[in-house]
Design an enzyme around this catalytic site. Structure first.
Site, mmCIF file in Angstrom:
data_model
loop_
_atom_site.group_PDB
_atom_site.id
_atom_site.type_symbol
_atom_site.label_atom_id
_atom_site.label_comp_id
_atom_site.label_asym_id
_atom_site.label_seq_id
_atom_site.Cartn_x
_atom_site.Cartn_y
_atom_site.Cartn_z
ATOM 1 N N GLY A 10 0.814 -1.211 0.000
ATOM 2 C CA GLY A 10 0.000 0.000 0.000
ATOM 3 C C GLY A 10 0.849 1.262 0.000
ATOM 4 C CG ASP A 43 -6.895 -12.420 3.135
ATOM 5 O OD1 ASP A 43 -7.231 -11.580 4.002
ATOM 6 O OD2 ASP A 43 -7.673 -12.825 2.253
ATOM 7 C CB THR A 69 -7.933 2.243 3.048
ATOM 8 O OG1 THR A 69 -7.722 1.783 1.709
ATOM 9 C CG2 THR A 69 -6.963 1.546 3.975
ATOM 10 C CE1 TYR A 131 -10.802 3.954 6.796
ATOM 11 C CE2 TYR A 131 -11.151 6.268 7.314
ATOM 12 C CZ TYR A 131 -10.297 5.225 7.007
ATOM 13 O OH TYR A 131 -8.937 5.458 6.920
ATOM 14 C CE LYS A 135 -8.497 2.934 9.585
ATOM 15 N NZ LYS A 135 -7.284 2.106 9.602
HETATM 16 N N1 LIG Z 1 -4.482 7.349 2.646
HETATM 17 C C1 LIG Z 1 -4.998 8.225 3.497
HETATM 18 O O1 LIG Z 1 -5.290 9.373 3.157
HETATM 19 C C2 LIG Z 1 -5.205 7.815 4.938
HETATM 20 C C3 LIG Z 1 -5.727 8.771 5.817
HETATM 21 C C4 LIG Z 1 -5.938 8.407 7.148
HETATM 22 C C5 LIG Z 1 -5.646 7.134 7.568
HETATM 23 N N2 LIG Z 1 -5.161 6.223 6.696
HETATM 24 C C6 LIG Z 1 -4.905 4.854 7.178
HETATM 25 O O2 LIG Z 1 -3.544 4.521 6.926
HETATM 26 C C7 LIG Z 1 -3.444 3.141 6.619
HETATM 27 C C8 LIG Z 1 -2.717 2.974 5.291
HETATM 28 O O3 LIG Z 1 -3.401 3.714 4.282
HETATM 29 P P1 LIG Z 1 -2.925 3.656 2.773
HETATM 30 O O4 LIG Z 1 -3.475 4.845 2.095
HETATM 31 O O5 LIG Z 1 -1.491 3.349 2.701
HETATM 32 O O6 LIG Z 1 -3.773 2.383 2.289
HETATM 33 P P2 LIG Z 1 -3.697 1.580 0.930
HETATM 34 O O7 LIG Z 1 -2.756 2.196 -0.027
HETATM 35 O O8 LIG Z 1 -5.109 1.343 0.527
HETATM 36 O O9 LIG Z 1 -3.045 0.190 1.393
HETATM 37 C C9 LIG Z 1 -3.778 -0.710 2.163
HETATM 38 C C10 LIG Z 1 -2.917 -1.943 2.355
HETATM 39 O O10 LIG Z 1 -3.666 -2.916 3.086
HETATM 40 C C11 LIG Z 1 -3.510 -4.171 2.439
HETATM 41 N N3 LIG Z 1 -4.652 -5.015 2.731
HETATM 42 C C12 LIG Z 1 -5.938 -4.830 2.365
HETATM 43 N N4 LIG Z 1 -6.698 -5.869 2.780
HETATM 44 C C13 LIG Z 1 -5.858 -6.707 3.430
HETATM 45 C C14 LIG Z 1 -6.027 -7.960 4.079
HETATM 46 N N5 LIG Z 1 -7.226 -8.579 4.136
HETATM 47 N N6 LIG Z 1 -4.942 -8.557 4.628
HETATM 48 C C15 LIG Z 1 -3.730 -7.959 4.590
HETATM 49 N N7 LIG Z 1 -3.495 -6.785 3.973
HETATM 50 C C16 LIG Z 1 -4.563 -6.168 3.416
HETATM 51 C C17 LIG Z 1 -3.429 -3.807 0.968
HETATM 52 O O11 LIG Z 1 -2.887 -4.888 0.230
HETATM 53 P P3 LIG Z 1 -3.158 -5.041 -1.380
HETATM 54 O O12 LIG Z 1 -3.160 -3.664 -1.952
HETATM 55 O O13 LIG Z 1 -2.009 -5.900 -1.826
HETATM 56 O O14 LIG Z 1 -4.477 -5.729 -1.518
HETATM 57 C C18 LIG Z 1 -2.490 -2.604 1.042
HETATM 58 O O15 LIG Z 1 -1.167 -3.043 1.153
HETATM 59 C C19 LIG Z 1 -4.861 2.585 6.621
HETATM 60 O O16 LIG Z 1 -5.107 1.985 7.857
HETATM 61 C C20 LIG Z 1 -5.730 3.813 6.447
HETATM 62 O O17 LIG Z 1 -6.993 3.645 7.044
HETATM 63 C C21 LIG Z 1 -4.932 6.531 5.386
#
Ligand SMILES: NC(=O)c1ccc[n+]([C@@H]2O[C@H](COP(=O)([O-])OP(=O)(O)OC[C@H]3O[C@@H](n4cnc5c(N)ncnc54)[C@H](OP(=O)(O)O)[C@@H]3O)[C@@H](O)[C@H]2O)c1
Length: 299
Positions: A10, A43, A69, A131, A135
């Protein structure tokens, strides 16, 4: 440190792996559906299997930048949202604790209602969406034994090309316009800086809730224009619309965003760079995409 990054494929996870390696730590990353070289399939919905795998890693620290997410998707499928954002991280946090590993999870300013952002760690959550509620539940269940890092509007170079900066660039290039909420405000946070802060916090063994976000509080339209200009795209196609008109599936905290008093108190090493510096860095990274960075317009 020996670190495991669940969700290494991710946006934040990719940067965590890179920063950990650069800082001399040993790091193992996982993917769920999008494989990259060097990542291990995992997973987290397979509770027993993933806990066994994690225990066998004998890690010092486990980062969990994973889960479901997609905010509007969570609103449509609350059972999946709770399973992926509460049950699965708790299962792996328990497995981590059994082998003495620290657990670091990622949360959001969507735990707040957006009436009075930007918010400090001491402000009271009141999530509006499925969501945000999931969280917040995970934050409370993990408690002070874990580090929960709240962030928001994460943007920057990444390997999957999913974040808002990529969506904006593709929309402007392909359709010449993008409608953005004119009444949503937050503190955009540069992915590489979020990951760096997370690794520094892990090195210092900080626990509890820490806000990690960029220093500017601005609206989505203003943020979109800054990105477009950084990429040399015409910002004229960015159209502001009220959230109520956009039909987004989940309610949004309108005045969200995060203040970072805990991070700031840790010293200048923890400083999040201003938007202009981050955009300059973003351009440099895009000029040499390589393994860690997807080009803006790649299919
Ligand atoms: N992006 C933002 O703006 C933001 C803001 C606030 C908080 N956050 C939090 O920060 C964290 C990371 O965000 P991000 O933007 O980096 O997310 P992201 O790019 O959507 O990445 C999510 C990751 O979780 C993995 N994943 C999904 N389902 C899974 C499962 N069942 N088992 C194991 N791995 C799984 C995905 O793997 P695959 O892609 O290989 O399926 C990916 O590596 C999240 O908890 C999100 O809620 C993000």
């Amino acid at each position: 440190m020996r670190a495991v990054v669940i969700g290494g494929s991710g946006q934040i996870g990719g940067w965590l792996l890179r920063v950990l390696t650069e800082r001399g730590h040993e790091a193992v990353g996982t993917y769920s559906t999008v494989p990259f070289d060097g990542l291990v399939p995992l997973d987290a919905s397979h509770l027993a299997e993933s806990a066994n795998w994690l225990r066998a890693q004998a890690a010092d620290v486990v980062f969990y930048p994973a889960g479901f997410t997609w905010v509007d998707g969570c609103e449509r499928d609350p059972a999946r949202a709770r399973s992926a954002n509460v049950e699965q991280p708790l299962n792996l946090a328990r497995a981590a604790a059994e082998t003495g590993a620290r657990f670091i999870s990622f949360s959001t300013d969507y735990v707040f209602d957006g009436k009075a952002g930007p918010y400090a760690e001491t402000d009271a959550p009141n999530p509006l969406s499925v969501y945000g509620r999931a969280k917040h539940e995970a934050e409370r269940a993990l408690g002070d034994a874990a580090l929960t890092l709240r962030t928001t509007w994460v943007y920057g170079p990444e390997r999957q090309g999913k974040n808002f900066a990529y969506q904006l660039a593709r929309a402007l290039r392909e359709k010449g316009e993008l409608a953005c909420p004119s009444d949503q405000f937050s503190t955009p946070s540069y992915g590489p800086d979020v990951a760096r802060a997370a690794v520094l916090l892990a090195e210092r063994k900080v626990k509890g809730i820490v806000h990690v976000a960029g220093p500017e509080f601005l609206g989505r339209v203003e943020f979109a224009r800054a990105l477009a200009e950084a990429f040399g795209l015409d910002p004229g196609g960015i159209v502001g619309r009220r959230t109520a008109e956009l039909g987004q599936g989940a309610p949004r905290p309108l005045r969200g965003g995060l203040r970072t008093p805990r991070l700031d108190a840790l010293g200048p090493e923890f400083r999040m760079r201003p938007l202009a510096d981050c955009l300059a860095d973003f351009r440099v990274q895009l000029a040499e995409p390589g393994d860690w960075v997807r080009p803006l317009f790649a299919k």
